[in-house]
Design a protein around this motif. Structure first.
Motif, PDB file in Angstrom:
ATOM      1  N   ILE A   1      -0.344  -2.188   6.911  1.00 52.78           N
ATOM      2  CA  ILE A   1       1.063  -2.726   5.848  1.00 52.78           C
ATOM      3  C   ILE A   1       2.141  -2.519   7.573  1.00 52.78           C
ATOM      4  O   ILE A   1       2.734  -3.729   7.503  1.00 52.78           O
ATOM      5  CB  ILE A   1       1.704  -1.468   4.746  1.00 52.78           C
ATOM      6  CG1 ILE A   1       0.465  -0.887   4.488  1.00 52.78           C
ATOM      7  CG2 ILE A   1       2.811  -1.826   5.011  1.00 52.78           C
ATOM      8  CD1 ILE A   1       0.154  -2.431   3.596  1.00 52.78           C
TER       9      ILE A   1
ATOM     10  N   GLN B   1      -9.516  -0.387   1.624  1.00 54.59           N
ATOM     11  CA  GLN B   1      -9.131  -0.502   0.655  1.00 54.59           C
ATOM     12  C   GLN B   1      -8.354   0.660   0.607  1.00 54.59           C
ATOM     13  O   GLN B   1      -8.298   1.756   0.996  1.00 54.59           O
ATOM     14  CB  GLN B   1     -10.376  -0.819  -0.615  1.00 54.59           C
ATOM     15  CG  GLN B   1     -10.849  -2.667  -0.185  1.00 54.59           C
ATOM     16  CD  GLN B   1      -8.889  -3.492  -0.830  1.00 54.59           C
ATOM     17  OE1 GLN B   1      -8.096  -3.005  -1.338  1.00 54.59           O
ATOM     18  NE2 GLN B   1      -9.127  -3.947   0.516  1.00 54.59           N
TER      19      GLN B   1
ATOM     20  N   ASN C   1      -0.216   4.049   5.729  1.00 56.94           N
ATOM     21  CA  ASN C   1      -0.007   2.850   5.206  1.00 56.94           C
ATOM     22  C   ASN C   1      -0.083   2.120   7.668  1.00 56.94           C
ATOM     23  O   ASN C   1      -0.042   0.911   6.642  1.00 56.94           O
ATOM     24  CB  ASN C   1       2.130   2.238   5.573  1.00 56.94           C
ATOM     25  CG  ASN C   1       2.335   2.720   4.117  1.00 56.94           C
ATOM     26  OD1 ASN C   1       1.280   2.496   3.147  1.00 56.94           O
ATOM     27  ND2 ASN C   1       3.046   2.979   4.069  1.00 56.94           N
TER      28      ASN C   1
ATOM     29  N   LEU D   1      -3.966   1.166   6.929  1.00 55.67           N
ATOM     30  CA  LEU D   1      -4.314   0.100   5.764  1.00 55.67           C
ATOM     31  C   LEU D   1      -3.981  -1.524   7.226  1.00 55.67           C
ATOM     32  O   LEU D   1      -4.065  -2.435   6.202  1.00 55.67           O
ATOM     33  CB  LEU D   1      -3.656   0.599   4.565  1.00 55.67           C
ATOM     34  CG  LEU D   1      -4.348   1.158   3.639  1.00 55.67           C
ATOM     35  CD1 LEU D   1      -3.416   2.038   2.712  1.00 55.67           C
ATOM     36  CD2 LEU D   1      -5.680   0.808   3.365  1.00 55.67           C
TER      37      LEU D   1
END
Lengths: 296, 268, 277
Positions: B58, B86, B53, B56
């Motif tokens: 987040i 991705q 996370n 990415l």
């Protein structure tokens, strides 16, 4: 020869839906001898879990379910029993453990209270002290340290592995002759799953309990079961003693399954053909694994 | 390592729950080389999902840095950074919006990043589907009309749509049946070779790791306990936790059982 | 579609709901053609035929100034439905948007929006409407305004809870990783998944809006005479019970049919969409 603990003959199951009748089981036959650990292995949608639910009697009352065939438990035809008689069998003579231990225990009661409830099914008069003493002994058997503390706890205060052990102890509390285990421990971490499976195998062996073990994982089946039935799209395609099946899988579907499993020793990723016509080839029965009475 | 595509430098993440601080990831550093498949292995609570996370974007790390091609990623990601990294999630049932067609889900990344000519984008969704082995006309279907394996192929196609070079695969096959898993793993391998992708493969399944990863990083309780080439991890695991993980894998052949037995013997 | 028909066929109550609502809606739309005395919806006086029990051509009887009750009920349906549709058309978008925003963003946004919602929810609906009507003039527009003000928070509550659950779904994470805008995620990804529940609630609520509007009129705070309204008709007729029973019974039955019908229809929709509450 005494009657097998469980005998299933030509079991069919269909569901009436808005689109017509959907057949889920196309006549499966299997048996489990006394103290035998038998695995029913297949992919999702193969019919393995509905078979387990038919045995425990949780599907028959569902709207639209059409069941035919023989379901015999300890020599008694289950379909001939009244609803009350079947209900009386559950939790006493046959019990079940599910995939996710934490959600199959009731979060608002302590482990001890739920244990007492289970023990009352077989001995309605059991008092609290006797129930707790027996529960502690059972928890001790599944290697739970400090049973008294666990009995006073709520399920959400315990780890997944601990809850799984509680479930195993509860399932065996009334000395059932048949334990149905539906993908036990799949929701747990691998190391915890390996430990609890080993533990479960030891305990059922000691109690001489017969087990119907439902799984999608051939590796887990190999470590747990004496005999294996492979199910594909509602049909049994191969049955064998565990060692024979893994040494020499003979049905094209079983062979494909085996090849598809990545090996921890390496060897690369196999080429797997798409759904094959050959997966529907007739049943392969290994030596000494036919159904009693000569029926396949 | 020359020019890693991704580097984590003493990354730490703490969460505050009920007044208590929990250190989910604790001082983790590693590099990912261009074109490799690095497996992140661990059980629940190991911190592997938290790491994914953060990579990415987040949420940001509490301390430490994450750099993409030498450039430290800021707290608020630019669109170009989002496009570069991705994700393929574990559960394709939930990762595709049940109320949108497959084509609409595939078109979203093209629209967000302005990839390709507007009038060609719908056509492009068909090409993406074909690249993952599905017929182009699947784009007009709802996810509910697809099998689990087909849905996961769509999720992979969506990750490809951004034309990113780093793909985080979060347990991409653990919700699938073995036969389907085998086909998806092969597809992932082919795509990596064809497109020169870099994979960060997060999983608890060591048998899969053995057959797809180049290197393996083992995590326990938020710390990285071991990182090495895949051969070394499986033949000479250094950390007892790694040995425990390998010997917990349910296996189907005698050779595998022997490998496990040899590891547990060393333990004793 | 086939599934829908099968559910309706398998559940006679759902079919009854569809039938009742079709009856109500059609009579409201075609009131001009069905009503034997269309002019009776206004201030008509006919002292020859006043306060008559049901008899041809006045099948539901006539009121105290001789107007045909059947005709007036048809026109009252029209007003009730317009009221319900307008109230929901205003309340639902507001309530849904607030719920989506509070549920998706969380934190301070959620705290502020949801406390405001709670304030509205904590006032008994009839009290709120009555105090608003006391301040404003008791007209139909103000009646709608009052009912709308007390209706939107229920949609906020519903959608807020749905959004909090949907937010955890993988497709939201996927859209965030792709870099889609918040507006896209909220309205194009999450909202479509809330629509079945919203539609079901709207159907149930149409019945309740009609009921509340009738209660307001009953208290003399709603639709003003001579416009026909079911609530005022019941209120007016109640003074003459039990002798002129038809003055109360038929408008009362009309309310019952509409509310009951919308409830059955809502239950049917719930089954069709597979929404559990």
């Amino acid at each position: 020869m005494t009657a097998p603990t469980l005998l299933i003959r030509d079991l069919h199951l269909g569901f009436k839906t808005y689109g017509g009748l959907v057949e889920v089981l196309h006549g499966i036959s299997l048996h489990i001898g006394q103290g035998e650990r038998v695995a029913l292995v297949g992919e999702s949608g193969s019919g393995k879990s509905v078979t387990a639910r038919l045995v425990i009697g949780l599907l028959q009352m569902m709207r639209g379910a059409r069941v035919s065939g023989l379901l015999q438990f300890e020599g008694r035809n289950l379909e001939k029993l009244s609803a009350a008689e079947r209900h009386a069998l559950r939790g006493t003579r046959m019990s079940m453990i599910f995939q996710d231990p934490t959600s199959s225990l009731n979060p608002i009661y302590t482990v001890g209270a739920q244990f007492q409830e289970v023990l009352r099914r077989a001995a309605p008069a059991i008092d609290r002290a006797a129930a707790m003493e027996k529960a502690a002994r059972l928890l001790d058997e599944v290697l739970i340290p400090d049973p008294a503390r666990v009995l006073a706890s709520y399920p959400f205060q315990l780890s997944g592995g601990m809850n799984q052990r509680v479930m195993i102890a509860m399932a065996l509390a009334n000395e059932p002759s048949l334990l149905i285990a539906d993908e036990p421990g799949t929701a747990l971490d691998v190391t915890v799953q390996a430990q609890t499976l080993r533990l479960m195998r030891d305990v059922v062996e000691r109690h001489g309990t017969s087990v119907l073990f439902i799984s999608h994982n051939l590796g887990v089946v190999r470590e747990f079961a004496d005999r294996v039935y492979v199910i594909y799209k509602g049909r049994i395609v191969e049955q064998a003693r565990t060692a024979d099946l893994f040494e020499n899988p003979r049905h094209p579907y079983t062979q494909a399954l085996m090849r598809a499993i990545p090996r921890v020793t390496g060897g690369g990723l196999p080429e797997i053909e798409e759904e094959s016509e050959r997966f529907l080839e007739p049943l392969v029965v290994h030596e000494g694994c036919g159904e009693p009475g000569g029926m396949a | 390592m020359t020019n890693p595509i991704l580097s984590l430098n003493s990354v730490t993440k703490t969460f505050r729950t009920g007044g208590r601080e929990v250190r989910a990831v604790d001082g983790v550093s590693f590099d990912v080389a261009e074109g490799e498949c690095l497996a992140i292995v661990g059980e629940s609570g190991s911190g592997k999902t938290t790491i994914a996370n953060m990579i990415l974007g987040i949420y940001p790390p509490t301390s430490g840095t994450i750099a993409y091609r030498g450039e430290v990623l800021p707290r608020r990601r630019a669109l170009s950074h989002r496009r570069a990294i991705q994700l393929v999630q574990q559960n394709p049932l939930s990762s595709l919006n049940p109320k949108r067609t497959v084509g609409a889900s595939l078109r979203l990344p093209l629209d967000v990043h302005g990839i390709g000519d507007r009038s060609r984008r719908w056509e492009r969704t068909g090409e993406l589907l074909e690249e993952v082995g599905l017929p182009a006309d699947f784009r007009s279907r709802a996810p509910a009309a697809l099998s689990g394996g087909q849905r996961q192929r769509v999720a992979i196609a969506r990750a490809l749509a951004c034309e990113s070079d780093l793909v985080v695969l979060d347990e991409p096959t653990s919700a699938l049946d073995v036969l389907v898993q085998a086909r998806i793993l092969r597809l992932l391998k082919e795509l990596r070779e064809r497109r020169g992708l870099t994979y960060l493969f997060i999983t608890h399944d060591l048998a899969v790791v053995r057959n797809i990863a180049d290197r393996v990083a083992v995590f326990e309780k938020g710390r990285m306990v071991e990182i090495d080439d895949v051969e070394a991890i499986f033949t000479r695991p250094q950390h007892p936790y790694t040995r425990g993980l390998i010997s917990a894998v349910p296996v189907v052949t005698r050779e595998e059982q022997e490998l496990k037995d040899s590891l547990t013997k060393e333990e004793a | 579609m086939r599934r829908t028909l099968a559910i309706l066929a398998g559940n006679p109550l759902s079919a009854l709901g569809v039938l009742l609502i079709a009856l109500v809606v059609l009579s409201a739309i075609f009131a001009d053609f069905i009503a034997p005395f269309p002019e009776h919806r206004g201030a008509v006086v006919d002292f020859v035929n006043f306060n008559k029990p049901p008899e041809w051509p006045y099948i539901f009887g006539t009121d105290l100034v001789g107007r045909d009750l059947f005709s007036r009920i048809l026109y009252a349906y029209r007003i009730s439905l317009i009221l319900g549709v307008v109230v929901l058309a205003v309340a639902v978008p507001i309530g849904v948007t607030v719920g989506l925003v509070a549920g998706y963003f969380g934190g301070w946004t959620e705290a502020i929006l949801m406390r405001i919602t709670d304030v509205f929810l904590s006032i008994p609906p009839l009290v709120l409407a009555m105090s608003m009507m006391g301040l404003l003039e008791p007209t139909l527009t103000n009646g709608m305004l009052a009912v709308t003000a007390m209706w939107w928070p229920w949609y906020t509550r519903l959608v807020y809870n749905l959004t909090r659950a949907e937010k955890e779904e993988g497709y939201v994470l996927a859209a965030e990783v792709i870099g889609a805008s918040k507006a896209h995620i909220i309205f194009r990804e999450i909202l479509p998944n809330c629509v079945p529940s919203i539609l079901t609630k709207m159907t149930l609520d149409l019945g309740f809006v009609i009921l509340i509007a009738s209660s307001l009129s009953f208290l003399g705070l709603g639709v003003q005479p001579p416009t026909p309204d079911l609530g005022s008709m019941v209120a007016e007729g109640a003074k003459y019970l039990p002798d002129s029973w038809w003055l109360t019974v038929f408008p009362g039955l009309a309310i019952l049919v509409a509310v009951f019908g919308f409830n059955l229809l809502g239950d049917a929709l719930r089954e069709i969409f597979g929404v559990d509450q």
